[in-house]
Design an enzyme around this catalytic site. Structure first.
Site, PDB file in Angstrom:
ATOM      1  CG  ASP A 192      43.222  44.444  54.749  1.00 40.94           C
ATOM      2  OD1 ASP A 192      42.859  43.434  54.112  1.00 40.94           O
ATOM      3  OD2 ASP A 192      43.518  45.532  54.203  1.00 40.94           O
ATOM      4  CE1 TYR A 214      46.426  49.776  51.183  1.00 41.86           C
ATOM      5  CE2 TYR A 214      46.161  48.464  53.157  1.00 41.86           C
ATOM      6  CZ  TYR A 214      45.659  48.951  51.971  1.00 41.86           C
ATOM      7  OH  TYR A 214      44.383  48.600  51.586  1.00 41.86           O
ATOM      8  CE  LYS A 268      43.940  44.667  50.755  1.00 39.15           C
ATOM      9  NZ  LYS A 268      44.507  45.546  51.789  1.00 39.15           N
ATOM     10  CG  HIS A 280      45.594  46.585  46.148  1.00 39.94           C
ATOM     11  ND1 HIS A 280      46.526  46.963  47.074  1.00 39.94           N
ATOM     12  CD2 HIS A 280      44.453  47.228  46.502  1.00 39.94           C
ATOM     13  CE1 HIS A 280      45.976  47.787  47.952  1.00 39.94           C
ATOM     14  NE2 HIS A 280      44.720  47.971  47.623  1.00 39.94           N
TER      15      HIS A 280
HETATM   16  N1  LIG Z   1      41.385  46.857  48.804  1.00 40.99           N
HETATM   17  C1  LIG Z   1      41.391  48.152  48.672  1.00 40.99           C
HETATM   18  O1  LIG Z   1      41.533  48.705  47.567  1.00 40.99           O
HETATM   19  C2  LIG Z   1      41.226  48.998  49.897  1.00 40.99           C
HETATM   20  C3  LIG Z   1      40.931  50.381  49.773  1.00 40.99           C
HETATM   21  C4  LIG Z   1      40.783  51.117  50.941  1.00 40.99           C
HETATM   22  C5  LIG Z   1      40.890  50.505  52.177  1.00 40.99           C
HETATM   23  N2  LIG Z   1      41.180  49.171  52.275  1.00 40.99           N
HETATM   24  C6  LIG Z   1      41.342  48.482  53.587  1.00 40.99           C
HETATM   25  O2  LIG Z   1      40.173  48.727  54.360  1.00 40.99           O
HETATM   26  C7  LIG Z   1      40.548  49.329  55.597  1.00 40.99           C
HETATM   27  C8  LIG Z   1      39.430  50.215  56.100  1.00 40.99           C
HETATM   28  O3  LIG Z   1      39.124  51.235  55.182  1.00 40.99           O
HETATM   29  P1  LIG Z   1      39.555  52.758  55.393  1.00 40.99           P
HETATM   30  O4  LIG Z   1      40.848  52.827  56.139  1.00 40.99           O
HETATM   31  O5  LIG Z   1      39.506  53.406  54.099  1.00 40.99           O
HETATM   32  O6  LIG Z   1      38.405  53.444  56.161  1.00 40.99           O
HETATM   33  P2  LIG Z   1      37.483  53.235  57.436  1.00 40.99           P
HETATM   34  O7  LIG Z   1      37.883  52.082  58.245  1.00 40.99           O
HETATM   35  O8  LIG Z   1      36.107  53.311  56.894  1.00 40.99           O
HETATM   36  O9  LIG Z   1      37.715  54.580  58.245  1.00 40.99           O
HETATM   37  C9  LIG Z   1      38.928  54.974  58.782  1.00 40.99           C
HETATM   38  C10 LIG Z   1      38.748  56.402  59.297  1.00 40.99           C
HETATM   39  O10 LIG Z   1      37.696  56.437  60.270  1.00 40.99           O
HETATM   40  C11 LIG Z   1      38.193  56.858  61.538  1.00 40.99           C
HETATM   41  N3  LIG Z   1      37.577  55.981  62.549  1.00 40.99           N
HETATM   42  C12 LIG Z   1      37.813  54.658  62.746  1.00 40.99           C
HETATM   43  N4  LIG Z   1      37.066  54.185  63.749  1.00 40.99           N
HETATM   44  C13 LIG Z   1      36.323  55.215  64.200  1.00 40.99           C
HETATM   45  C14 LIG Z   1      35.360  55.352  65.231  1.00 40.99           C
HETATM   46  N5  LIG Z   1      35.018  54.319  65.985  1.00 40.99           N
HETATM   47  N6  LIG Z   1      34.794  56.588  65.410  1.00 40.99           N
HETATM   48  C15 LIG Z   1      35.119  57.626  64.633  1.00 40.99           C
HETATM   49  N7  LIG Z   1      36.033  57.556  63.631  1.00 40.99           N
HETATM   50  C16 LIG Z   1      36.630  56.366  63.425  1.00 40.99           C
HETATM   51  C17 LIG Z   1      39.694  56.703  61.462  1.00 40.99           C
HETATM   52  O11 LIG Z   1      40.331  57.697  62.243  1.00 40.99           O
HETATM   53  P3  LIG Z   1      41.646  57.450  63.141  1.00 40.99           P
HETATM   54  O12 LIG Z   1      42.518  56.462  62.439  1.00 40.99           O
HETATM   55  O13 LIG Z   1      42.248  58.816  63.216  1.00 40.99           O
HETATM   56  O14 LIG Z   1      41.164  56.946  64.465  1.00 40.99           O
HETATM   57  C18 LIG Z   1      39.966  56.933  59.975  1.00 40.99           C
HETATM   58  O15 LIG Z   1      40.024  58.321  59.695  1.00 40.99           O
HETATM   59  C19 LIG Z   1      41.848  50.040  55.227  1.00 40.99           C
HETATM   60  O16 LIG Z   1      42.582  50.472  56.346  1.00 40.99           O
HETATM   61  C20 LIG Z   1      42.520  49.000  54.383  1.00 40.99           C
HETATM   62  O17 LIG Z   1      43.110  47.999  55.199  1.00 40.99           O
HETATM   63  C21 LIG Z   1      41.324  48.418  51.151  1.00 40.99           C
END
Ligand SMILES: NC(=O)c1ccc[n+]([C@@H]2O[C@H](COP(=O)([O-])OP(=O)(O)OC[C@H]3O[C@@H](n4cnc5c(N)ncnc54)[C@H](OP(=O)(O)O)[C@@H]3O)[C@@H](O)[C@H]2O)c1
Length: 279
Positions: free
Chosen positions: A43, A48, A73, A105
């Site tokens: 994704d 990004y 997106k 997006h």
């Molecule tokens: N459509 C939209 O508007 C939108 C908005 C936000 C996000 N997204 C997408 O959704 C994806 C996921 O959301 P997100 O990046 O916001 O947050 P997330 O996946 O909820 O969390 C990422 C954070 O959690 C940590 N983490 C990941 N796995 C872990 C584990 N097993 N144990 C402990 N900590 C862990 C990561 O640290 P490290 O990386 O340091 O390991 C990072 O700081 C994004 O990357 C993006 O592709 C889309």
């Protein structure tokens, strides 16, 4: 785990998110390692600033392009010429001639602008330059507005979803329209490690001898939601991938469902600073 989108396209239910991985070597290494571990769904997004590295990592993996599912997106609310330019730029950076899933997006506050953007995605779909199209951050009312003029019903809505914002009503609405849902921000920017979420999740995690993120990802997958946790840490990339092998009981699913507090950790789609307002 593979799920089938409403138009028959197959999409791996678990993918890797890449938000905030814009440092090029980090984005490259993350995607390269995720592919080695077995992820086949990446994704990304125009905003990004990492599509180039995602594309390079995919190319260097030597995995056939058709075995990898790429979501990207469109960011913005511009005219058709600029949308075309943005899409071509994504293709160039990703080193591909098609995108598997292309999303708007964010909705615009002016539904006419969102409808115009959607018409462009429909055109890409008809031209077979994208295998599936969808939206992101759409509330029920955004979707209802879009459906008034859409020729093609979106196949996906990617929204914030985690134990603190379980999106049960939105998911039920999307199910009724045969639209699939992807969760973003599953780890709640760390709040799953704090009360009141931690207490319930920790008990379940201990019972299965896995981590709290594992339980949250498994909960989403078991609800039929696409999950795209992000990590740049190899051990976590692997750990998160293993969530698909966890089976939660009905009672455990219910206990997690009860953690819903309507808590957003990302922007509220109705109150974003982006886009324009109808005067
Ligand atoms: N459509 C939209 O508007 C939108 C908005 C936000 C996000 N997204 C997408 O959704 C994806 C996921 O959301 P997100 O990046 O916001 O947050 P997330 O996946 O909820 O969390 C990422 C954070 O959690 C940590 N983490 C990941 N796995 C872990 C584990 N097993 N144990 C402990 N900590 C862990 C990561 O640290 P490290 O990386 O340091 O390991 C990072 O700081 C994004 O990357 C993006 O592709 C889309």
């Amino acid at each position: 785990m593979i799920k089938t989108l409403p138009n028959g396209v197959k999409m791996p239910q678990l993918g890797i998110g890449t938000f905030k991985i814009s440092e090029s070597s980090e984005a490259y290494e993350t995607v390269k390692y995720a592919l080695e571990v077995g992820y086949r769904h990446i994704d990304t997004a125009q905003i990004y600033n990492n599509e180039e590295m995602v594309g390079q990592a995919i190319k260097d993996s030597k995995i056939p392009r058709e075995e990898i599912f790429i979501t990207t997106k469109y960011w913005g609310f511009s005219n058709e010429a600029n949308m075309e330019k943005a899409f071509n730029e994504s293709l160039r950076k990703l080193q591909t001639d098609y995108v598997d899933l292309y999303l708007i997006h964010w909705p615009n506050h002016d539904e006419a602008i969102t409808a115009r953007t959607w018409a462009f995605l429909e055109k890409l779909y008809e031209q077979k330059r994208v295998r599936a199209i969808g939206v992101s951050n759409f509330q029920k009312h955004h979707m209802e507005s879009l459906l008034k003029t859409a020729k093609i019903v979106p196949m996906m809505n990617q929204v914030e979803c985690h134990p603190g914002l379980s999106q049960v009503p939105l998911k039920a609405y999307l199910d009724s329209k045969n639209i699939m849902m992807t969760s973003y921000g599953p780890l709640m920017k760390g709040s799953i490690f704090k009360p009141p979420f931690f207490d319930t999740l920790d008990v379940i995690a201990h019972r299965h001898n896995v981590s709290i993120p594992n339980i949250v990802i498994a909960w989403g997958l078991q609800r039929g939601i696409f999950m795209i946790p992000k990590s740049v840490t190899p051990s976590r990339i692997l750990e998160n991938f293993q969530s698909q092998f966890i089976k939660l009981s009905n009672e455990e699913m219910e206990a997690i469902n009860h953690l819903n507090r309507g808590n957003r950790v990302y922007a509220d789609p109705d109150n974003t600073p982006w886009g324009s307002y109808r005067e």
